[in-house]
Design an enzyme around this catalytic site. Structure first.
Site: not given
Length: 317
Positions: A45, A79
């Site tokens: 992530d 993101k």
């Protein structure tokens, strides 16, 4: 036997445990990512605003080069940051270039907020008084429209899209206009902040929950609770294992951040928690005693029951 993956509404299999890279110190991230992939992690992530995507990419490439893993075996998430809320495709390209990848498996809206794209900093523009330079007429549903467009563009640069830090009211407003249901909602989540309202709503809409800060962010404050120690004693494992297993027992993916090899490896240990274990942990938030550790100073009401202060935004609360 706890599940090792969860099926997303896209058909993708998302690993139950992933390596988080937020607040990992510069110079340590690449090694941590490579170590994690060697240890068996398959979910990494990342985020543009963390400022370490190049190191994340270097760690991935090192593992691929040595034959530890192939690109297709790794689930990479990154993101969109708030200063690019009106320039989604541009931010994606920046992330792909930094990561050294042709595509990401998942691209998420980091927060339902926009900040001045022409401000005095690429990531955290501020006003003269030191407050964040917020775009107060920002509509998060319009950003989602640009996220959806990424799926229609050629090249397959994004395999799925989702959101982070969305409350139930914000998800309701988003879904009312969305053509694509978010694959995931990544939220701060642990026994002191179960966010049951959000978790239940996501389940009802086929949105997978991904938990970040499972130990309560920096310093791991939740790890020292008596409830966690009690369950750890019952299971014969450490506090970290209990807190990570809590999420998998709830059907959520959990992100564990570490740059220490031994901790990276131990964080992969997930055990089955029974109803009695979960009740002990759930008592941490009984009678509304909840604790949120991660809440940036945007000055916006994002619709969370424990955070009612802040300004209202378009299609917000």
């Amino acid at each position: 036997m706890p599940p090792s993956t969860f099926k997303l509404n896209t058909g993708q299999d998302m690993p139950a445990v992933g390596l988080g890279t937020w607040q990992s110190a510069p110079g340590e991230v690449a090694h941590a990512v490579t170590t994690a992939l060697q240890a068996g992690y398959r979910l990494i992530d990342a985020a543009y605003c963390y400022g370490n995507e190049a190191e994340v990419g270097a760690g991935i490439q090192a593992a691929i080069t040595t034959g530890t893993v192939s690109r297709s075996e790794i689930f990479v998430t990154t993101k969109l940051w708030a200063t690019y809320s009106t320039r989604v495709s541009q931010n994606l390209e920046k992330s792909l270039q930094a990561l050294g990848l042709d595509y990401v498996d998942q691209y998420l809206v980091h927060w339902a907020v926009g900040m001045n794209p022409a401000g005095n900093d690429d990531k955290f523009p501020k006003l003269a008084d030191g407050s964040r330079d917020i775009t107060w007429d920002h509509d998060h549903t319009e950003t989602w429209g640009q996220m959806e467009a990424l799926l229609d563009e050629g090249g397959g640069k994004v395999r799925s899209i989702g959101v982070c830090n969305y409350s139930k009211p914000y998800l309701e407003k988003l879904l009312a206009k969305a053509k694509v249901v978010p694959a995931v909602n990544q939220i701060e989540n642990h026994p002191e902040l179960p966010q049951q309202e959000v978790v239940d709503f996501c389940r009802s809409k086929g949105i997978h929950v991904v938990a970040y800060s499972p130990f309560g962010s920096t310093g791991g404050p939740v790890m020292g609770s008596e409830a966690v120690a009690k369950v750890a004693g019952r299971k014969g494992v450490g506090a970290g294992t209990v807190l990570l297993s809590y999420h998998v027992a709830r059907g959520s993916t959990v992100l564990a951040k570490s740059v220490t090899e031994s901790r990276i490896k131990s964080n992969l240990e997930i055990v089955d928690l029974d109803d009695d274990d979960m009740k002990i942990l759930n008592d941490l938030s009984a009678d509304g005693k909840i604790q949120r550790y991660v809440y940036p100073p945007f000055g916006i009401n994002f619709g969370f029951p424990d955070k009612k202060e802040g300004r209202s935004m378009p299609n917000g609360v």
